[in-house]
Scaffold this active site. Structure first.
Site, mmCIF file in Angstrom:
data_model
loop_
_atom_site.group_PDB
_atom_site.id
_atom_site.type_symbol
_atom_site.label_atom_id
_atom_site.label_comp_id
_atom_site.label_asym_id
_atom_site.label_seq_id
_atom_site.Cartn_x
_atom_site.Cartn_y
_atom_site.Cartn_z
ATOM 1 N N CYS A 181 0.807 -1.223 0.000
ATOM 2 C CA CYS A 181 0.000 0.000 0.000
ATOM 3 C C CYS A 181 0.840 1.274 0.000
ATOM 4 C CB CYS A 181 -0.941 0.002 1.190
ATOM 5 S SG CYS A 181 -2.123 -1.361 1.177
ATOM 6 N N HIS A 201 -8.984 3.660 -2.391
ATOM 7 C CA HIS A 201 -7.634 3.159 -2.141
ATOM 8 C C HIS A 201 -7.155 2.225 -3.259
ATOM 9 C CE1 HIS A 201 -4.075 1.880 -0.217
ATOM 10 N NE2 HIS A 201 -4.565 0.914 0.561
ATOM 11 N N CYS A 229 -13.746 1.005 6.776
ATOM 12 C CA CYS A 229 -12.763 0.257 5.990
ATOM 13 C C CYS A 229 -12.628 0.885 4.606
ATOM 14 C CB CYS A 229 -13.201 -1.199 5.827
ATOM 15 S SG CYS A 229 -13.543 -2.059 7.385
ATOM 16 N N SER A 230 -11.403 1.040 4.142
ATOM 17 C CA SER A 230 -11.209 1.576 2.794
ATOM 18 C C SER A 230 -11.646 0.543 1.760
ATOM 19 C CB SER A 230 -9.742 1.947 2.569
ATOM 20 O OG SER A 230 -8.895 0.841 2.797
#
Length: 403
Positions: A81, A352, A222-223
Site C-alpha cells: 500500500c 484506495h 474500511c477503505s
C-alpha cells in the site's frame, strides 16, 4: 539539490468495474493532467518510476508508453500500500542526487470487487496463491496476530487492524464511537471532493450501524477496493528556473522505514501493523525538513481502517500514546481544529487503489498548499504532511512546504 513538485494529476477514484477502462487509460489521464499542471511535455521527462501491485512486470512501461515513446528509463515499483509514495521517493532521490532534472512518478491500480487486497492477479493479500504454492510475504505479521487473537474467516487485513483496534480499546479505553468518529469525519470531508469514490455523509451512529467486517470495525470504517491513477512531476530548482515554472511545492523532508525488531517483539497488532515504522519515518522526515508536527497545517494519512488514523496520530506526535481517540473526538483534526486530517476524504472515502494512493495524497496536499482546493481548502495552509504505509512493511512520511 532540492526537489520540488511542479505538477500533479489524478483520475476520479472509482469502484472496480465501474468504467470500461484499462490501467494504461487511467495512467494517460492522470499523467497528462500532471504534465499540463506543470506546464511541460513528456519529452521533458527524463525518468519514470511507476507504482502498482496487481499487474505483471513491465506494466509500468505499458502505462507510460501512453504518454510518449521517448526511450527513457521506466522503473516498476511495488511496495504494497506504500507503493505510490515509494515511486515519489524514487523521483525525489533522482532529482536530489542530480541524476535527473525532471522525473514523472506514476501510480495506478485496477482492482477486483471484494475485500481490500483482491487484485487482478487473483492473489489475496495476506494469504497464499490460489494453488497454495507460495506463502504470503506478510505471513510473519499474520502469525503474530493469530498467536494473540486467533484467525477468523473475515478478510485478513480487516482482522489484523481490527485486532489492533481491540488492543487499543483494552489498553487505553478507546471507544467504538471514537473509532467511528474518524470515518464520520473523512466521509464528511469527501463530500467536497469530486475525485472521491464515495461522497455520502454519515454521522457516528450511521457508521456504527453499518455491517461489521471484523469487530469493532464496520464497513464504513474500511477503505474500499478502487480503480484509479495519480501522477506527480518532480523537478530540480534549476529546471524550474530555466523553464519559468510556477506553483512549486518543496519536498522539504521525506523518509521511508521498514519493520524492525520492535514490530514483532511485543506480539501486539498495534506494532505489527506499523505504528513503530510510522513513528520513526516521521522523526526522520521532521529532522530533514527542519520542521515538526507543530508546523504542519494539513495532513493526508493512511486511514486504510479507522484505527490506523488513530495509531498514526500518535506516531506523528499529534498526541500522547493512547490519547488519539480523545483527539479526534475533540474536533482537533477537522476544519476549525489544530490540523485538518484527510481533507480529501482519505482512503476510507476517497478510495484506495494501492499504487495510486501515495501520489493522490501528494496531489491533494499540493492543491491545499497552492490554495486551489476549492471547498476543501484549509485556510492559510503552508506545510503539509503525507503518510503512506504498507504491510510487509514500509512507511513513508513526506513533508511538503509551499514556496
Amino acid at each position: 539539490m532540492k526537489a520540488y513538485v511542479a505538477g500533479v494529476g489524478m483520475t476520479k477514484f472509482e469502484k472496480p468495474e465501474t468504467r470500461s477502462w484499462q490501467y494504461w487509460d487511467m495512467v494517460r489521464e492522470a499523467g497528462e493532467a500532471a504534465l499540463a499542471d506543470a506546464g511541460i511535455g513528456y519529452a521533458d521527462v527524463e525518468q519514470v518510476p511507476v507504482g502498482y501491485c496487481f499487474q505483471p512486470s513491465t506494466a509500468g512501461q505499458r502505462a507510460a508508453y501512453e504518454l510518449g515513446l521517448t526511450g527513457i528509463p521506466v522503473y516498476n515499483v511495488n511496495n504494497n500500500c506504500a507503493t505510490g509514495s515509494t515511486a515519489l521517493m524514487l523521483a525525489r532521490q533522482l532529482v536530489e542526487g542530480d541524476a535527473a532534472d525532471c522525473v514523472l512518478a506514476l501510480g495506478f491500480e485496477k482492482m477486483k470487487k471484494g475485500a481490500l487486497g483482491g487484485g487482478a492477479d487473483g492473489v489475496a493479500r495476506g494469504g497464499a496463491a490460489d494453488d497454495g504454492s507460495s506463502a504470503s510475504p506478510v505471513a510473519r505479521h499474520y502469525e503474530i496476530m493469530a498467536a494473540r487473537h486467533g484467525f477468523e474467516m473475515s478478510p485478513p487485513t480487516a482482522q489484523i487492524f481490527g485486532d489492533a483496534a481491540r488492543e487499543h480499546m483494552e489498553k487505553y479505553g478507546t471507544t467504538e464511537a471514537q473509532l467511528a468518529a474518524v470515518a464520520a469525519k473523512n466521509h464528511r470531508h469527501s463530500a467536497h471532493n469530486p475525485n472521491a469514490q464515495f461522497r455520502d455523509v454519515y454521522d457516528v451512529a450511521g457508521i456504527l450501524a453499518s455491517r461489521t467486517v471484523h469487530r469493532p470495525l464496520t464497513k464504513l470504517q474500511c477503505s474500499p477496493t478502487s480503480d484509479g491513477a495519480a501522477a506527480v512531476v518532480v523537478v530540480s530548482q534549476r529546471f524550474a528556473a530555466r523553464r519559468g515554472l510556477t506553483g512549486l511545492v518543496e519536498i522539504a523532508g521525506q523518509a521511508m522505514t521498514t519493520d524492525t525488531e520492535e514490530s514483532f517483539a511485543s506480539g501486539s497488532c498495534i506494532d505489527v501493523v506499523g505504528q513503530p515504522m510510522s513513528r520513526e519515518a516521521a522523526r526522520q522526515a521532521y529532522d530533514r525538513a527542519g520542521l515538526g508536527i507543530e508546523d504542519v497545517d494539513v495532513i493526508e494519512l493512511h486511514d486504510c481502517f479507522s484505527v490506523n488514523e488513530l495509531l498514526t496520530y500518535e506516531a506523528l506526535g499529534m498526541c500522547a500514546m493512547g490519547e488519539s481517540g480523545k483527539l479526534v473526538e475533540s474536533g482537533a483534526t477537522s476544519y476549525g481544529g489544530r490540523w485538518v486530517v484527510n481533507p480529501s476524504g482519505g482512503l476510507i472515502s476517497k478510495g484506495h487503489p494501492l499504487g495510486a494512493t501515495g501520489l493522490a495524497q501528494t496531489a491533494e496536499l499540493v492543491w491545499q498548499l497552492r490554495g486551489t482546493a476549492g471547498e476543501r481548502q484549509v485556510p492559510g495552509a503552508r506545510v503539509g504532511l503525507a503518510h503512506n504505509i504498507g504491510l510487509g512493511g514500509a512507511a513513508v512520511v513526506t513533508v511538503l512546504r509551499a514556496v
